[in-house]
Design a protein around this motif. Structure first.
Motif, PDB file in Angstrom:
ATOM      1  N   UNK A  67     100.094  25.111  33.338  1.00  0.00           N
ATOM      2  CA  UNK A  67      99.049  24.033  32.334  1.00  0.00           C
ATOM      3  C   UNK A  67      98.868  24.588  30.999  1.00  0.00           C
ATOM      4  N   UNK A  68      99.603  25.729  30.623  1.00  0.00           N
ATOM      5  CA  UNK A  68      99.253  26.051  29.226  1.00  0.00           C
ATOM      6  C   UNK A  68      97.906  26.584  28.988  1.00  0.00           C
ATOM      7  N   UNK A  69      97.127  26.456  30.216  1.00  0.00           N
ATOM      8  CA  UNK A  69      95.517  26.948  29.711  1.00  0.00           C
ATOM      9  C   UNK A  69      94.967  28.309  30.513  1.00  0.00           C
ATOM     10  N   UNK A  70      95.947  29.096  31.206  1.00  0.00           N
ATOM     11  CA  UNK A  70      95.566  30.310  31.736  1.00  0.00           C
ATOM     12  C   UNK A  70      95.078  31.080  30.829  1.00  0.00           C
ATOM     13  N   UNK A  71      93.982  31.699  30.898  1.00  0.00           N
ATOM     14  CA  UNK A  71      93.144  32.714  30.279  1.00  0.00           C
ATOM     15  C   UNK A  71      91.996  32.507  29.814  1.00  0.00           C
ATOM     16  N   UNK A  72      91.663  32.679  28.549  1.00  0.00           N
ATOM     17  CA  UNK A  72      90.497  32.452  28.024  1.00  0.00           C
ATOM     18  C   UNK A  72      89.906  31.052  27.860  1.00  0.00           C
ATOM     19  N   UNK A  73      89.171  30.574  28.560  1.00  0.00           N
ATOM     20  CA  UNK A  73      88.765  29.313  28.685  1.00  0.00           C
ATOM     21  C   UNK A  73      88.193  28.659  27.255  1.00  0.00           C
ATOM     22  N   UNK A  74      87.662  29.492  26.525  1.00  0.00           N
ATOM     23  CA  UNK A  74      87.167  29.149  25.275  1.00  0.00           C
ATOM     24  C   UNK A  74      88.370  28.257  24.371  1.00  0.00           C
ATOM     25  N   UNK A  75      89.704  28.561  24.834  1.00  0.00           N
ATOM     26  CA  UNK A  75      90.577  27.620  24.150  1.00  0.00           C
ATOM     27  C   UNK A  75      90.465  26.111  24.680  1.00  0.00           C
ATOM     28  N   UNK A  76      89.907  25.983  25.870  1.00  0.00           N
ATOM     29  CA  UNK A  76      90.063  24.825  26.379  1.00  0.00           C
ATOM     30  C   UNK A  76      88.789  23.934  26.138  1.00  0.00           C
ATOM     31  N   UNK A  77      87.755  24.281  26.859  1.00  0.00           N
ATOM     32  CA  UNK A  77      86.689  23.343  26.594  1.00  0.00           C
ATOM     33  C   UNK A  77      85.372  24.025  25.741  1.00  0.00           C
ATOM     34  N   UNK A  78      85.485  24.267  24.499  1.00  0.00           N
ATOM     35  CA  UNK A  78      84.580  24.727  23.814  1.00  0.00           C
ATOM     36  C   UNK A  78      83.432  23.609  23.584  1.00  0.00           C
ATOM     37  N   UNK A  79      82.444  24.034  22.617  1.00  0.00           N
ATOM     38  CA  UNK A  79      81.228  23.380  22.581  1.00  0.00           C
ATOM     39  C   UNK A  79      80.872  23.023  21.220  1.00  0.00           C
ATOM     40  N   UNK A  80      80.877  21.935  20.845  1.00  0.00           N
ATOM     41  CA  UNK A  80      80.878  21.287  19.453  1.00  0.00           C
ATOM     42  C   UNK A  80      79.348  21.385  18.991  1.00  0.00           C
ATOM     43  N   UNK A  81      78.451  21.420  20.055  1.00  0.00           N
ATOM     44  CA  UNK A  81      77.069  21.358  19.497  1.00  0.00           C
ATOM     45  C   UNK A  81      76.313  22.791  20.041  1.00  0.00           C
ATOM     46  N   UNK A  82      76.810  23.654  20.614  1.00  0.00           N
ATOM     47  CA  UNK A  82      76.370  24.777  20.958  1.00  0.00           C
ATOM     48  C   UNK A  82      75.586  24.642  22.229  1.00  0.00           C
ATOM     49  N   UNK A  83      75.992  23.497  23.035  1.00  0.00           N
ATOM     50  CA  UNK A  83      74.961  23.243  24.184  1.00  0.00           C
ATOM     51  C   UNK A  83      75.676  23.935  25.458  1.00  0.00           C
ATOM     52  N   UNK A  84      76.995  23.827  25.586  1.00  0.00           N
ATOM     53  CA  UNK A  84      77.779  24.161  26.827  1.00  0.00           C
ATOM     54  C   UNK A  84      78.363  25.606  26.478  1.00  0.00           C
ATOM     55  N   UNK A  85      78.502  26.542  27.609  1.00  0.00           N
ATOM     56  CA  UNK A  85      79.058  27.367  27.397  1.00  0.00           C
ATOM     57  C   UNK A  85      80.335  27.296  28.380  1.00  0.00           C
ATOM     58  N   UNK A  86      81.429  28.334  28.197  1.00  0.00           N
ATOM     59  CA  UNK A  86      82.680  28.506  28.749  1.00  0.00           C
ATOM     60  C   UNK A  86      82.925  29.615  29.676  1.00  0.00           C
ATOM     61  N   UNK A  90      81.580  22.464  35.420  1.00  0.00           N
ATOM     62  CA  UNK A  90      80.188  22.774  36.025  1.00  0.00           C
ATOM     63  C   UNK A  90      79.417  23.126  35.054  1.00  0.00           C
ATOM     64  N   UNK A  91      79.603  24.142  34.174  1.00  0.00           N
ATOM     65  CA  UNK A  91      78.916  24.634  32.725  1.00  0.00           C
ATOM     66  C   UNK A  91      78.314  23.674  31.842  1.00  0.00           C
ATOM     67  N   UNK A  92      79.608  22.553  31.770  1.00  0.00           N
ATOM     68  CA  UNK A  92      79.118  21.472  31.009  1.00  0.00           C
ATOM     69  C   UNK A  92      78.097  20.685  31.543  1.00  0.00           C
ATOM     70  N   UNK A  93      78.030  20.451  32.962  1.00  0.00           N
ATOM     71  CA  UNK A  93      76.719  19.729  33.654  1.00  0.00           C
ATOM     72  C   UNK A  93      75.594  20.287  33.577  1.00  0.00           C
ATOM     73  N   UNK A  94      75.814  21.882  33.582  1.00  0.00           N
ATOM     74  CA  UNK A  94      74.204  22.753  33.312  1.00  0.00           C
ATOM     75  C   UNK A  94      73.566  22.590  32.207  1.00  0.00           C
ATOM     76  N   UNK A  95      74.579  22.373  31.035  1.00  0.00           N
ATOM     77  CA  UNK A  95      74.281  22.124  29.874  1.00  0.00           C
ATOM     78  C   UNK A  95      73.155  20.736  29.616  1.00  0.00           C
ATOM     79  N   UNK A  96      73.662  19.830  30.481  1.00  0.00           N
ATOM     80  CA  UNK A  96      72.982  18.736  30.602  1.00  0.00           C
ATOM     81  C   UNK A  96      71.878  18.458  31.229  1.00  0.00           C
ATOM     82  N   UNK A  97      71.993  19.023  32.588  1.00  0.00           N
ATOM     83  CA  UNK A  97      70.889  19.285  33.693  1.00  0.00           C
ATOM     84  C   UNK A  97      70.774  20.609  34.228  1.00  0.00           C
ATOM     85  N   UNK A  98      70.168  21.546  33.460  1.00  0.00           N
ATOM     86  CA  UNK A  98      69.980  23.051  33.998  1.00  0.00           C
ATOM     87  C   UNK A  98      69.354  22.963  35.450  1.00  0.00           C
TER      88      UNK A  98
END
Length: 294
Positions: free
Chosen positions: A182-201, A237-245
């Motif tokens: 999938x071209x994604x294996x490794x550091x997930x920061x290259x996939x689903x980063x955080x435009x507003x500083x809310x969600x970690x990866x 799941x981390x993105x959902x946590x940013x919305x609903x801790x």
């Protein structure tokens, strides 16, 4: 007399159980033989080719950023999930000529329509102009060996090229890290980063492999796609946590990073076995199991 009848019944049941056990063992042996005799495939799996969304969005209002991040993570998760299916399809083909359209690309489009609609609503709900994202729903297929573009984090490569290539097309890690369906294996920061500083990866190490034997390439590719899917699921799941801790200070370690490590241990073990099964030296991948957070 009743005792004799019960004894006879027990003997009959025991005979049936023994026969069932023999048949079951025979079935396992036959299934294993079919597995071992299947011609090895060296073809790389195709990956889904979906338009990136992050770079097509207008400026995301702060009040909508957490929701948008969660939905971008969902898009990446779906890409990883379908790439895993395509990797399995390369190992064990099924269906007719329209199978991929009907079973993978069609449902993927429907899921993307729903996610993109939620992103539009997130803008509209806070009074911002609703963007039109309908054209970004449909996906096609990349040529074998071409990684999927994903929704990279702010300030990172949105096309996912900071990840790794396709295992079937590269067979190893000599150029750009380990192979990866999938071209994604490794550091997930290259996939689903955080435009507003809310969600970690999650921050998972790239899996450095020696040259992959042709006979093991399809299995290795499928397992690397599984690793990508696990990263995408954890990021979602981390993105959902940013919305609903939820949970206490150890929640992420106990509920996300711990289970992720266990899943990676299993997938990495299967990669090692794939090498060993074809007579190649078994690599030691234990050091790639643990992930942290970006």
């Amino acid at each position: 007399m009743a005792r004799g009848t019960r004894k006879t019944a027990v003997l009959k049941l025991g005979g049936v159980g023994a026969l069932a056990a023999l048949l079951f063992a025979g079935g396992l042996q036959l299934a294993s033989a079919g597995e071992n005799n299947r011609p090895a495939t060296t073809a790389a799996a195709q990956t889904v080719n979906c338009p990136t969304v992050r770079d097509k969005l207008p400026a995301v209002p702060a009040a909508a950023s957490a929701q948008v991040e969660r939905e971008l993570a969902n898009l990446d998760q779906e890409i990883a999930r379908q790439n895993e299916r395509l990797a399995r399809q390369a190992v064990r083909p099924e269906g007719g000529p329209a199978f991929i359209d009907n079973a993978i690309l069609g449902p993927l489009r429907s899921k993307r329509v729903a996610v993109l609609d939620r992103i539009e609503i997130a803008f509209n709900r806070i009074g911002a102009q609703r963007p039109d994202l309908d054209a970004l729903a449909a996906c096609s297929l990349n040529a074998p060996g071409v990684p999927s573009a994903v929704n990279g984090g702010a300030g990172q490569n949105a096309a996912g090229q900071n990840g790794n290539g396709n295992a079937g097309g590269q067979n190893g890690n000599g150029q750009n890290g380990n192979g990866n369906a999938g071209g994604q294996n490794g550091n997930a920061g290259g996939q689903n980063g955080n435009a507003g500083g809310a969600a970690r990866t999650v921050n998972c190490p790239r899996v450095a492999l020696p040259a992959v034997p042709a006979a093991a390439a399809a299995q290795v590719q499928a397992e690397l796609a599984t690793l990508d899917k696990q990263i995408a699921e954890a990021d979602a799941r981390l993105a959902r946590l940013a919305v609903r801790p939820e949970g206490g200070p150890a929640f992420i370690d106990n509920a996300i990073l711990g289970p992720l490590r266990s899943k990676r241990v299993a997938a990495l073990d299967r990669i090692e076995i794939a090498f060993n099964r074809v007579g190649a030296q078994r690599p030691n991948l234990d050091g790639f199991a643990t992930c942290g957070l970006n």
